[in-house]
Design a protein around this motif. Structure first.
Motif, PDB file in Angstrom:
ATOM      1  N   SER A  50      -5.982 -20.798  13.312  1.00  0.00           N
ATOM      2  CA  SER A  50      -4.926 -19.784  13.270  1.00  0.00           C
ATOM      3  C   SER A  50      -5.171 -18.750  14.349  1.00  0.00           C
ATOM      4  N   PHE A  51      -4.075 -18.154  14.789  1.00  0.00           N
ATOM      5  CA  PHE A  51      -4.095 -17.152  15.852  1.00  0.00           C
ATOM      6  C   PHE A  51      -3.096 -16.073  15.434  1.00  0.00           C
ATOM      7  N   ALA A  52      -3.544 -14.839  15.276  1.00  0.00           N
ATOM      8  CA  ALA A  52      -2.685 -13.783  14.726  1.00  0.00           C
ATOM      9  C   ALA A  52      -2.745 -12.528  15.591  1.00  0.00           C
ATOM     10  N   LEU A  53      -1.620 -11.823  15.642  1.00  0.00           N
ATOM     11  CA  LEU A  53      -1.521 -10.536  16.309  1.00  0.00           C
ATOM     12  C   LEU A  53      -0.967  -9.530  15.306  1.00  0.00           C
ATOM     13  N   GLU A  54      -1.701  -8.445  15.067  1.00  0.00           N
ATOM     14  CA  GLU A  54      -1.316  -7.416  14.113  1.00  0.00           C
ATOM     15  C   GLU A  54      -1.219  -6.068  14.823  1.00  0.00           C
ATOM     16  N   ASP A  55      -0.293  -5.224  14.354  1.00  0.00           N
ATOM     17  CA  ASP A  55      -0.109  -3.898  14.951  1.00  0.00           C
ATOM     18  C   ASP A  55       0.144  -2.880  13.846  1.00  0.00           C
ATOM     19  N   ASP A  56      -0.743  -1.896  13.720  1.00  0.00           N
ATOM     20  CA  ASP A  56      -0.554  -0.775  12.793  1.00  0.00           C
ATOM     21  C   ASP A  56       0.130   0.355  13.549  1.00  0.00           C
ATOM     22  N   ILE A  57       1.255   0.842  13.023  1.00  0.00           N
ATOM     23  CA  ILE A  57       2.039   1.884  13.683  1.00  0.00           C
ATOM     24  C   ILE A  57       2.063   3.122  12.795  1.00  0.00           C
ATOM     25  N   ALA A  58       1.519   4.223  13.278  1.00  0.00           N
ATOM     26  CA  ALA A  58       1.501   5.477  12.518  1.00  0.00           C
ATOM     27  C   ALA A  58       2.842   6.189  12.718  1.00  0.00           C
ATOM     28  N   ILE A  59       3.767   6.024  11.776  1.00  0.00           N
ATOM     29  CA  ILE A  59       5.085   6.639  11.883  1.00  0.00           C
ATOM     30  C   ILE A  59       4.973   8.145  11.663  1.00  0.00           C
ATOM     31  N   THR A  60       4.260   8.535  10.612  1.00  0.00           N
ATOM     32  CA  THR A  60       3.902   9.932  10.366  1.00  0.00           C
ATOM     33  C   THR A  60       2.437   9.954   9.966  1.00  0.00           C
ATOM     34  N   ARG A  61       1.937  11.145   9.681  1.00  0.00           N
ATOM     35  CA  ARG A  61       0.536  11.236   9.265  1.00  0.00           C
ATOM     36  C   ARG A  61       0.294  10.473   7.965  1.00  0.00           C
ATOM     37  N   ALA A  62       1.329  10.401   7.087  1.00  0.00           N
ATOM     38  CA  ALA A  62       1.164   9.759   5.780  1.00  0.00           C
ATOM     39  C   ALA A  62       1.756   8.362   5.696  1.00  0.00           C
ATOM     40  N   LEU A  63       2.553   7.960   6.686  1.00  0.00           N
ATOM     41  CA  LEU A  63       3.277   6.694   6.608  1.00  0.00           C
ATOM     42  C   LEU A  63       2.859   5.779   7.753  1.00  0.00           C
ATOM     43  N   THR A  64       2.390   4.572   7.401  1.00  0.00           N
ATOM     44  CA  THR A  64       1.943   3.595   8.384  1.00  0.00           C
ATOM     45  C   THR A  64       2.648   2.267   8.146  1.00  0.00           C
ATOM     46  N   ALA A  65       3.150   1.669   9.211  1.00  0.00           N
ATOM     47  CA  ALA A  65       3.768   0.350   9.144  1.00  0.00           C
ATOM     48  C   ALA A  65       2.850  -0.657   9.825  1.00  0.00           C
ATOM     49  N   THR A  66       2.820  -1.868   9.277  1.00  0.00           N
ATOM     50  CA  THR A  66       2.045  -2.955   9.875  1.00  0.00           C
ATOM     51  C   THR A  66       2.971  -4.134  10.121  1.00  0.00           C
ATOM     52  N   ARG A 103       2.693   1.494   4.216  1.00  0.00           N
ATOM     53  CA  ARG A 103       1.694   2.156   3.378  1.00  0.00           C
ATOM     54  C   ARG A 103       1.912   3.662   3.471  1.00  0.00           C
ATOM     55  N   TRP A 104       2.117   4.295   2.313  1.00  0.00           N
ATOM     56  CA  TRP A 104       2.345   5.737   2.239  1.00  0.00           C
ATOM     57  C   TRP A 104       1.189   6.373   1.482  1.00  0.00           C
ATOM     58  N   THR A 105       0.540   7.363   2.106  1.00  0.00           N
ATOM     59  CA  THR A 105      -0.583   8.063   1.485  1.00  0.00           C
ATOM     60  C   THR A 105      -0.237   9.544   1.381  1.00  0.00           C
ATOM     61  N   PRO A 106       0.487   9.949   0.311  1.00  0.00           N
ATOM     62  CA  PRO A 106       0.867  11.357   0.170  1.00  0.00           C
ATOM     63  C   PRO A 106      -0.335  12.283   0.049  1.00  0.00           C
ATOM     64  N   THR A 107      -1.432  11.777  -0.538  1.00  0.00           N
ATOM     65  CA  THR A 107      -2.685  12.535  -0.605  1.00  0.00           C
ATOM     66  C   THR A 107      -3.821  11.592  -0.246  1.00  0.00           C
ATOM     67  N   THR A 151       6.981 -17.263   0.503  1.00  0.00           N
ATOM     68  CA  THR A 151       7.393 -15.934   0.967  1.00  0.00           C
ATOM     69  C   THR A 151       7.173 -14.963  -0.175  1.00  0.00           C
ATOM     70  N   THR A 152       6.357 -13.937   0.058  1.00  0.00           N
ATOM     71  CA  THR A 152       5.897 -13.054  -1.012  1.00  0.00           C
ATOM     72  C   THR A 152       6.321 -11.619  -0.753  1.00  0.00           C
ATOM     73  N   TRP A 153       6.904 -10.994  -1.787  1.00  0.00           N
ATOM     74  CA  TRP A 153       7.184  -9.562  -1.799  1.00  0.00           C
ATOM     75  C   TRP A 153       6.169  -8.896  -2.713  1.00  0.00           C
ATOM     76  N   GLU A 154       5.653  -7.748  -2.269  1.00  0.00           N
ATOM     77  CA  GLU A 154       4.604  -7.064  -3.019  1.00  0.00           C
ATOM     78  C   GLU A 154       4.875  -5.566  -3.030  1.00  0.00           C
ATOM     79  N   LEU A 155       4.627  -4.933  -4.170  1.00  0.00           N
ATOM     80  CA  LEU A 155       4.769  -3.490  -4.322  1.00  0.00           C
ATOM     81  C   LEU A 155       3.648  -2.995  -5.219  1.00  0.00           C
ATOM     82  N   GLY A 156       2.947  -1.949  -4.782  1.00  0.00           N
ATOM     83  CA  GLY A 156       1.835  -1.482  -5.591  1.00  0.00           C
ATOM     84  C   GLY A 156       1.358  -0.107  -5.187  1.00  0.00           C
ATOM     85  N   ALA A 157       0.301   0.321  -5.864  1.00  0.00           N
ATOM     86  CA  ALA A 157      -0.294   1.630  -5.602  1.00  0.00           C
ATOM     87  C   ALA A 157      -1.758   1.583  -5.996  1.00  0.00           C
TER      88      ALA A 157
END
Length: 304
Positions: A50-66, A103-107, A151-157
């Motif tokens: 396998s060969f993968a490319l991942e990118d973490d994007i800091a949208i705000t200080r608390a919100l990150t998209a991958t 991923r949202w990290t309010p605190t 195909t998997t959808w996931e929601l958690g905390a």
């Protein structure tokens, strides 16, 4: 690699994995409980990469998209050792699998996450190799199977407050070509086949509570899982549950650690609910609970 693009802080990762395995498999006829003549000998070679490319994007200080994309390739080769002139049987397949999550990290103590991902898994030789024929004229052959895909959808905390850490997640996975051992409408065994669409969904909860902190530490670790795996409309099995998957699983362990490395624990794990033995749902078994105790001693980080 860390960089800034379009005013957003990003971190990119490049990941590559490869695995190669092989073994020699011999099949003997069963003659009234005794080992009979050899009727199959296979050289099995498995390669997965396998060969993968991942990118973490800091949208705000608390919100990150991958965002991620991977390419998976697999080969399963079977060489007939008894008949060298027979052509080597090869099964090769590949797939491109994307993934996206937030991923949202309010605190600093709490994080909420959600995402969707695609995954694939190639078949194993246990599924590909088939024994056929009536005793004593047994033969073996290799069958072709497609990769199973989901195909998997996931929601958690997850979070932590003082001595308590917790994690909860709900997921739903839509499977295509899941490899299952099925029967036809008359009850005749088909062996391992690519099944009609199935669905896996569940809820996973875990918690760790540090009851005592200091020279002596006492920790309670628990987890529980609810499972619902079923056909979504099979011509033979309808919407039956998949066999062998208990509706509920859980475990708990109380661990005591004392100075100079000694530790001991009492634990229990179990299943609950009616678990089908076969995909037709004709037979089920109830849950069970297993209790256990363990003790040991650690010498630094070297020996246990």
């Amino acid at each position: 690699q860390r960089f800034t693009a379009a005013g957003l802080r990003q971190q990119a990762r490049l990941i590559a994995n490869a695995a190669r395995g092989w073994r020699d498999l011999r099949r003997y006829r069963n003659d009234d409980g005794a080992t009979g003549p050899l009727f199959g000998r296979d050289g099995l070679y498995a390669t997965t990469a396998s060969f993968a490319l991942e990118d973490d994007i800091a949208i705000t200080r608390a919100l990150t998209a991958t965002l991620a994309v991977a390419r998976v390739a697999a080969r399963r080769d079977n060489v007939d050792r008894l008949i060298p002139a027979r052509t080597t049987q090869r099964l090769g397949s590949g797939a491109t699998v994307p993934q996206a999550s937030l991923r949202w990290t309010p605190t600093s103590a709490v994080a909420v996450f959600g995402g969707v991902s695609r995954a694939v898994e190639p078949p194993t030789f246990d599924d590909l190799l088939v024994v056929s024929g009536a005793y004593p004229n047994l033969t073996r052959y290799s069958q072709g199977l497609r990769m199973q895909r989901a195909t998997t959808w996931e929601l958690g905390a997850r979070g932590q407050r003082a001595a308590l850490a917790w994690d909860i997640a709900f997921y739903r996975a839509e499977w295509t070509d899941e490899i299952l051992r099925l029967a036809d409408a008359n009850g005749a065994a088909l062996g391992a086949v690519n099944a009609t669409p199935t669905r896996h969904e569940g809820l996973e909860i875990s918690a760790r509570w540090r009851l005592l902190e200091g020279a002596h530490r006492l920790t309670l670790n628990t987890n529980a899982t609810w499972n619902h795996f079923f056909f979504t409309g099979d011509p033979v099995y309808g919407r039956n549950r998949l066999a062998g998957v208990p509706p509920f699983l859980g475990s708990a362990e109380l661990l005591l650690e004392v100075p100079r490395g000694f530790f001991c624990a009492l634990a229990a794990d179990g299943t609950a609910g009616r678990t089908p033995v076969d995909h037709g749902g004709r037979m089920t078994y109830a849950g069970r609970t297993l209790g256990r105790a363990r003790a040991g001693w650690r010498a630094g980080n070297t020996w246990t």
